[in-house]
Design an enzyme around this catalytic site. Structure first.
Site, short mmCIF file in Angstrom:
data_model
loop_
_atom_site.label_atom_id
_atom_site.label_comp_id
_atom_site.label_asym_id
_atom_site.label_seq_id
_atom_site.Cartn_x
_atom_site.Cartn_y
_atom_site.Cartn_z
N SER A 100 71.30 28.38 45.92
CA SER A 100 70.82 28.80 44.15
C SER A 100 70.06 30.08 44.36
O SER A 100 68.47 29.70 44.73
CB SER A 100 70.54 27.41 43.83
OG SER A 100 70.20 28.47 42.86
N HIS A 114 71.30 35.61 38.23
CA HIS A 114 71.65 34.32 38.96
C HIS A 114 72.94 34.26 39.37
O HIS A 114 73.79 34.61 38.56
CB HIS A 114 71.34 33.39 37.24
CG HIS A 114 71.30 31.71 37.74
ND1 HIS A 114 72.92 30.95 37.56
CD2 HIS A 114 71.27 30.32 38.54
CE1 HIS A 114 73.53 29.75 37.96
NE2 HIS A 114 71.97 29.74 38.38
N ASN A 116 75.27 30.66 42.03
CA ASN A 116 74.94 29.40 42.43
C ASN A 116 75.91 28.96 43.38
O ASN A 116 77.38 29.57 42.42
CB ASN A 116 74.44 28.33 40.86
CG ASN A 116 74.60 27.02 42.21
OD1 ASN A 116 75.43 26.55 42.49
ND2 ASN A 116 73.01 26.35 42.96
N ARG A 118 78.10 25.91 45.78
CA ARG A 118 77.65 24.56 46.12
C ARG A 118 79.17 23.87 46.29
O ARG A 118 80.22 24.36 46.14
CB ARG A 118 76.30 23.59 45.18
CG ARG A 118 77.47 24.24 44.38
CD ARG A 118 76.71 23.42 42.87
NE ARG A 118 77.36 23.02 41.57
CZ ARG A 118 77.57 23.99 40.80
NH1 ARG A 118 76.55 25.03 40.83
NH2 ARG A 118 78.13 23.99 39.32
N HIS A 153 81.43 42.59 34.89
CA HIS A 153 82.45 41.51 34.38
C HIS A 153 83.41 42.18 36.16
O HIS A 153 84.18 41.06 36.00
CB HIS A 153 82.80 41.21 33.51
CG HIS A 153 81.93 40.29 32.75
ND1 HIS A 153 82.74 39.23 32.42
CD2 HIS A 153 80.56 40.82 32.17
CE1 HIS A 153 81.81 38.05 31.66
NE2 HIS A 153 80.83 39.09 31.12
N HIS A 183 70.81 24.35 20.49
CA HIS A 183 70.03 24.68 19.92
C HIS A 183 69.46 25.33 18.79
O HIS A 183 68.79 25.51 18.36
CB HIS A 183 68.94 23.71 20.35
CG HIS A 183 67.55 24.22 21.07
ND1 HIS A 183 68.67 24.39 22.16
CD2 HIS A 183 66.80 25.11 21.76
CE1 HIS A 183 67.82 25.32 23.60
NE2 HIS A 183 66.92 25.31 22.80
N GLY A 266 66.29 12.65 43.07
CA GLY A 266 64.86 12.95 43.84
C GLY A 266 64.39 13.81 44.15
O GLY A 266 63.79 13.75 45.56
N GLY A 267 65.20 14.99 44.30
CA GLY A 267 64.88 16.25 44.69
C GLY A 267 63.62 16.86 44.61
O GLY A 267 62.21 16.17 44.44
#
Length: 308
Positions: A100, A114, A116, A118, A153, A183, A266-267
Site C-alpha cells: 500500500s 494512492h 494498493n 493485495r 485514466h 457525509h 490488531g495490526g
C-alpha cells in the site's frame, strides 16, 4: 497455495524497491526513504501475526511525506470488515499480503496518489483455500489539470484492456463509488481503478492482471509529478491543499477498508496510520469564492468519462 503467496510477496517487495527508487530520483533535497522492518510476535495474545517493511520519506522538497508499505500477516479469524459482504467467510483463518502506498507532494499543483495491491487467502492450509485479489490506484488533485486526469485514466484503461475490456468501466465506476465521502457528498479525487474479491478467472490470470496494474502505477504518476513539481505556488494554494487534505484524513479514518481491517485485526498501528498527511487543516463552514481556482476543483472531482 503457499508457493503462490510467496511468489506474490516476492513481486511486491521488488515493486516496493522500484517505486521508492524512482520517487527518490525525483526528489531534489537529501530526503530518502527509510526502511522500518517489523515483525509481530508469534504469541497467543496477538490476534495478528506476521511481518512487513514500511518505507517512509518525510521532509522532501518534492514529496512532503510518502509511505510505501509491504506486509504479510495471518490470523485465526477474519475481522468483520473482511466478511461484511461475504458472511460465509466469518470465522475462517486467513493470510493477507499486500503493498500500500500514499504519496503527499509538497507542491499543491502535484496531486496526491494512492495505490494498493493485495491478496487474501482464507483456509489457506486446507484442501480448498478461498483466494481473492484486490487493489487499484487513484489520484487526488488539489488544482485541476484535465490532461493529468486523462493520462491517469488512459494508463489505467490500457492495462485493463490488455486483460479484459470489461475491467476498466467496471473498476473505474467502483473506484468513483468507493472513494466517496458520504457525509460531505464529495468524491475524494478523480478516481482511477478499484477492485476487490477478484477471482473471476484462474489464479494465474488474476495474478498477471494485478501485477501488470501494479507495474503501471509509476507510468501513470511520474509524468504528472515531472510536469507539475516546479510550478510556483502561493500561500493561498498551500492553504487550500491543507484544507483538502482534511478530506483525505476523513476518508481514511471513517471509510477506508484497509485502515479499518488493520485496526480491527490488531495490526501495526504505526504502519496503518503512516498514510496520513504530515499536515491538514479544517475550517468551519468554509466555502470557495465563486469563479475561483478552488471552486473549480469541486466540479473537477465529480465522476465523469475522462476518456472520450
Amino acid at each position: 497455495m503457499q508457493e503462490k503467496i510467496s511468489k506474490f510477496e516476492d513481486f511486491l517487495t521488488q515493486l516496493q524497491q522500484n517505486i521508492t527508487t524512482v520517487l527518490e530520483q525525483h526528489e531534489t533535497n537529501a530526503a530518502k526513504f527509510i526502511s522500518d522492518k517489523w515483525q509481530k510476535p508469534d504469541t497467543p495474545d496477538q490476534k495478528l501475526k506476521g511481518y512487513g517493511n514500511s518505507m517512509i520519506i518525510e521532509g522532501g522538497e518534492i514529496f512532503e511525506k510518502g509511505v510505501v508499505a509491504f506486509s504479510r500477516v495471518h490470523g485465526s479469524e477474519l475481522p468483520p470488515s473482511a466478511t461484511a459482504k461475504r458472511q460465509e467467510l466469518a470465522g475462517k483463518s486467513f493470510i493477507a499480503t499486500g503493498l500500500s502506498l500514499v504519496i503527499h507532494p509538497r507542491n499543491p499543483f502535484v496531486p496526491t496518489s494512492h495505490a494498493n495491491f493485495r491478496i487474501f487467502i482464507a483456509d489457506a492450509d486446507t484442501d480448498n483455500p478461498i483466494w481473492w485479489f484486490g487493489g487499484g490506484f487513484d489520484l487526488t488533485p488539489y488544482y485541476p489539470f484535465e490532461e493529468d486526469a486523462i493520462h491517469w485514466h488512459q494508463t489505467a484503461k490500457n492495462i485493463c484492456d490488455k486483460h479484459d475490456k470489461t475491467y476498466y468501466p467496471k473498476f473505474k465506476k467502483w473506484c468513483d463509488e468507493y472513494f466517496y465521502l458520504k457525509h460531505r457528498d464529495e468524491c475524494r479525487g478523480v478516481g482511477g481503478l478499484f477492485f476487490d474479491d477478484l477471482n473471476d478467472k484462474s489464479f494465474d490470470e488474476c495474478f498477471n492482471f494485478v501485477t501488470d496494474c501494479a507495474n503501471s502505477y509509476l507510468d501513470a504518476y511520474i509524468p504528472i509529478v515531472a510536469q507539475r513539481k516546479n510550478i510556483e505556488y502561493s500561500q493561498k494554494h498551500k492553504d487550500f491543499q491543507l484544507y483538502r487534505r482534511g478530506r483525505y484524513v476523513e476518508f481514511n479514518l471513517v471509510f477506508d477498508r484497509g485502515t479499518i481491517f488493520g485496526l480491527q485485526s490488531g495490526g501495526r498501528t504505526e504502519s496503518i496510520l503512516s498514510s496520513m498527511p504530515p499536515m491538514a487543516t479544517w475550517k468551519y463552514n468554509w466555502q470557495p469564492e465563486l469563479g475561483s481556482e478552488e471552486e473549480k476543483v469541486y466540479q473537477y472531482i465529480k465522476p465523469r468519462d475522462w476518456i472520450k
